[in-house]
Design a protein around this motif. Structure first.
Motif, PDB file in Angstrom:
ATOM      1  N   ASN A 288      16.174  15.729   5.909  1.00 61.42           N
ATOM      2  CA  ASN A 288      15.613  14.637   5.120  1.00 61.42           C
ATOM      3  C   ASN A 288      14.141  14.371   5.413  1.00 61.42           C
ATOM      4  N   TYR A 289      13.485  15.283   6.071  1.00 63.89           N
ATOM      5  CA  TYR A 289      12.081  15.106   6.437  1.00 63.89           C
ATOM      6  C   TYR A 289      11.169  15.809   5.421  1.00 63.89           C
ATOM      7  N   TYR A 290      10.116  15.090   5.005  1.00 67.70           N
ATOM      8  CA  TYR A 290       9.172  15.606   4.015  1.00 67.70           C
ATOM      9  C   TYR A 290       7.739  15.407   4.511  1.00 67.70           C
ATOM     10  N   ALA A 291       6.855  16.279   4.059  1.00 67.05           N
ATOM     11  CA  ALA A 291       5.423  16.137   4.326  1.00 67.05           C
ATOM     12  C   ALA A 291       4.661  16.531   3.072  1.00 67.05           C
ATOM     13  N   GLY A 292       3.525  15.861   2.832  1.00 69.97           N
ATOM     14  CA  GLY A 292       2.783  16.183   1.629  1.00 69.97           C
ATOM     15  C   GLY A 292       1.423  15.522   1.583  1.00 69.97           C
ATOM     16  N   ALA A 293       0.852  15.501   0.387  1.00 67.51           N
ATOM     17  CA  ALA A 293      -0.489  14.961   0.192  1.00 67.51           C
ATOM     18  C   ALA A 293      -0.546  14.299  -1.178  1.00 67.51           C
ATOM     19  N   GLY A 294      -1.632  13.560  -1.409  1.00 65.34           N
ATOM     20  CA  GLY A 294      -1.748  12.876  -2.679  1.00 65.34           C
ATOM     21  C   GLY A 294      -3.181  12.559  -3.034  1.00 65.34           C
ATOM     22  N   ILE A 295      -3.376  12.137  -4.276  1.00 66.12           N
ATOM     23  CA  ILE A 295      -4.680  11.671  -4.738  1.00 66.12           C
ATOM     24  C   ILE A 295      -4.548  10.191  -5.102  1.00 66.12           C
ATOM     25  N   HIS A 296      -5.630   9.449  -4.896  1.00 61.92           N
ATOM     26  CA  HIS A 296      -5.626   8.006  -5.132  1.00 61.92           C
ATOM     27  C   HIS A 296      -6.939   7.621  -5.809  1.00 61.92           C
ATOM     28  N   LEU A 297      -6.818   7.135  -7.035  1.00 65.88           N
ATOM     29  CA  LEU A 297      -7.985   6.716  -7.803  1.00 65.88           C
ATOM     30  C   LEU A 297      -7.821   5.251  -8.181  1.00 65.88           C
ATOM     31  N   ASP A 298      -8.779   4.418  -7.809  1.00 65.48           N
ATOM     32  CA  ASP A 298      -8.799   3.007  -8.176  1.00 65.48           C
ATOM     33  C   ASP A 298     -10.179   2.673  -8.735  1.00 65.48           C
ATOM     34  N   TRP A 299     -10.201   2.206  -9.964  1.00 63.54           N
ATOM     35  CA  TRP A 299     -11.479   1.923 -10.617  1.00 63.54           C
ATOM     36  C   TRP A 299     -11.413   0.531 -11.245  1.00 63.54           C
ATOM     37  N   TYR A 300     -12.326  -0.331 -10.828  1.00 59.54           N
ATOM     38  CA  TYR A 300     -12.420  -1.704 -11.332  1.00 59.54           C
ATOM     39  C   TYR A 300     -13.716  -1.825 -12.131  1.00 59.54           C
ATOM     40  N   SER A 301     -13.607  -2.312 -13.360  1.00 59.11           N
ATOM     41  CA  SER A 301     -14.790  -2.395 -14.223  1.00 59.11           C
ATOM     42  C   SER A 301     -14.758  -3.687 -15.042  1.00 59.11           C
ATOM     43  N   ASN A 302     -15.894  -3.996 -15.654  1.00 61.68           N
ATOM     44  CA  ASN A 302     -16.026  -5.203 -16.489  1.00 61.68           C
ATOM     45  C   ASN A 302     -15.560  -6.462 -15.757  1.00 61.68           C
ATOM     46  N   ILE A 303     -15.931  -6.559 -14.490  1.00 64.71           N
ATOM     47  CA  ILE A 303     -15.496  -7.685 -13.662  1.00 64.71           C
ATOM     48  C   ILE A 303     -16.342  -8.919 -13.983  1.00 64.71           C
ATOM     49  N   GLU A 304     -15.677 -10.004 -14.314  1.00 65.03           N
ATOM     50  CA  GLU A 304     -16.337 -11.265 -14.591  1.00 65.03           C
ATOM     51  C   GLU A 304     -15.777 -12.347 -13.676  1.00 65.03           C
ATOM     52  N   ASP A 305     -16.617 -12.819 -12.783  1.00 63.19           N
ATOM     53  CA  ASP A 305     -16.255 -13.879 -11.842  1.00 63.19           C
ATOM     54  C   ASP A 305     -16.626 -15.214 -12.499  1.00 63.19           C
ATOM     55  N   GLU A 306     -15.642 -15.874 -13.102  1.00 59.43           N
ATOM     56  CA  GLU A 306     -15.926 -16.975 -14.019  1.00 59.43           C
ATOM     57  C   GLU A 306     -16.566 -18.188 -13.357  1.00 59.43           C
ATOM     58  N   ASP A 307     -16.239 -18.473 -12.109  1.00 54.23           N
ATOM     59  CA  ASP A 307     -16.785 -19.667 -11.444  1.00 54.23           C
ATOM     60  C   ASP A 307     -18.155 -19.420 -10.811  1.00 54.23           C
ATOM     61  N   LEU A 308     -18.568 -18.163 -10.742  1.00 56.79           N
ATOM     62  CA  LEU A 308     -19.836 -17.837 -10.097  1.00 56.79           C
ATOM     63  C   LEU A 308     -21.017 -18.293 -10.951  1.00 56.79           C
TER      64      LEU A 308
END
Length: 423
Positions: free
Chosen positions: A187-207
């Motif tokens: 039951n043992y596994y090993a591997g790898a992965g890719i991770h993409l996180d992209w945040y855009s058009n961010i509007e901080d309304e109280d700022l």
């Protein structure tokens, strides 16, 4: 889906669940082998079948497709509606484990779009394990700052209002997390992965910098050198896991353990700096009856730690952003956030009806999060929650349930409707 419940409805909800459980169904104090024979397992589909056809023995299917509507309301979305589809399947080998593909779309009155694709797939007689979390959000979410000290340690503080802390924000979010693991032995596994996180058009309304009004989001990103309107966190990971669960859909015994170490290289000084993140997760399931598989005591814990470098505010570890978005029940998604997070949940699942069509749960959880900028450490402040739930069996072969959970925390409570277990 989450529906926030007002405090005055708490007694009504709890009373209703108790009445349903104890008035409408024959609950046996102890499940025996004879009672299982007398009351064969039924799913919701069996309720609508002809009585004679229920007793016809048919081979269990190796696949199951479910579509359920999403209807609800919560402060961050307003009224929401949509659809989620789940395809569960397995190979023809008896030892093959069930896999699942989940695709959902939700739209809200605040013009939000929430698209999700989740995969947890075993291939080639469980030799390969694929695990993915893909999302695209046109989103808004309130921020409350870092750490778990933001809520007083007691509900007795009547002057405290969580809404006073929230700072509204709009943004778009694209997420692609996909790992592939290969079985090494047993039951043992090993591997790898890719991770993409992209945040855009961010509007901080109280700022409002011109008026000298700064938000917690702006102060954090400004201190650590991040562009407050757009950034990305992209990297690769290496993982090692153990999985002896009898089912990925609804485990009755076994355990799952995963160590994932993510490396995010520096690509752009304004949009991404170097960082490393460690995720450790553990789930275990203990059957409490040799005759009825719905008696299960389960535990789920995970820790996510920024081990080096810094992450932008929205990408910091927080509740409700796990693959199934099930952590932190009773609290708003993203309420507790910080550089280090530890989460623990325990759940006891038990049958209500003898035919296992209806079952119930009681659960509790706690969250602790750090804030390095204020020198607040994990376990220095802990936020707990408790809850109860009902389950309706909608597929016998995969043990897929329709789930209703009600959870109560400090100055926060919520109702949840989902397909499939929390963990």
């Amino acid at each position: 889906m989450i529906v926030v419940i007002k405090k005055k409805n708490l007694t009504t909800i709890c009373t209703t669940i108790i009445l349903i459980a104890f008035s409408n169904f024959n609950i046996s104090a102890q499940t025996t082998k004879d009672s299982i024979k007398e009351h064969p397992i039924k799913s919701i589909a069996d309720v609508f079948k002809k009585r004679d056809s229920i007793h016809i023995i048919k081979p269990l299917k190796n696949n199951f497709f479910l579509i359920i509507p999403i209807i609800g309301s919560q402060p961050s979305t307003g009224f929401s509606y949509g659809m989620v589809g789940q395809y569960t399947f397995k190979g023809k080998n008896l030892k093959d484990k069930f896999s699942s593909l989940n695709l959902g779309a939700t739209f809200t009155e605040k013009k939000q779009v929430i698209l999700n694709f989740k995969n947890s797939v075993m291939l080639k007689q469980n030799k390969y394990f694929l695990n993915g979390d893909w999302r695209y959000y046109i989103f808004s979410q309130d921020n409350y700052g870092l750490g778990t000290d933001i809520i007083p340690p007691s509900n007795r503080d009547s002057n405290f209002d969580l809404d006073d802390l929230k700072e509204p924000m709009d943004y778009n979010y694209f997420k692609l997390h996909q790992t592939v693991s290969v079985r090494i032995k047993n039951n043992y596994y090993a591997g790898a992965g890719i991770h993409l996180d992209w945040y855009s058009n961010i509007e901080d309304e109280d700022l409002d910098i011109d008026k000298g009004i700064y938000t917690k989001y702006y102060n954090y990103n400004n201190k650590h050198g991040y562009n407050e309107s757009e950034y990305a966190v992209n990297g690769i990971s290496f993982n090692f896991l153990y999985d002896s669960r009898d089912s990925q859909i609804n485990a009755n015994n076994g355990m799952f353990a995963n160590i994932n170490y993510r490396i995010n290289p520096a690509i752009d000084k304004d949009n991404q700096s170097a960082s490393n993140v460690l995720l450790m997760e553990y789930r275990c399931f203990f059957p409490m009856s040799q005759y009825n598989m719905q008696h299960v005591l389960s535990f789920w814990t995970f820790g996510q730690f920024v081990t080096s470098g810094n992450l932008p505010y929205l990408n910091l570890p927080s509740i409700g952003w796990d693959q199934r978005s099930r952590s932190g029940k009773a609290y708003t998604q993203g309420l507790f956030r910080g550089q280090r997070l530890v989460y623990f949940e325990t759940e006891y699942r038990f049958p209500i009806s003898n035919n296992q069509l209806i079952s119930g749960t009681i659960f509790s959880n706690f969250t602790t999060v750090s804030d390095a900028d204020r020198n607040i450490h994990i376990f220095q402040y802990i936020q707990p929650a408790i809850g109860i739930g009902l389950r309706i069996l909608i597929d016998k072969a995969t043990r897929t349930n329709l789930i209703f959970n009600y959870a109560m925390g400090r100055h926060s409570k919520a109702f949840y409707l989902n397909a499939g277990e929390s963990f």
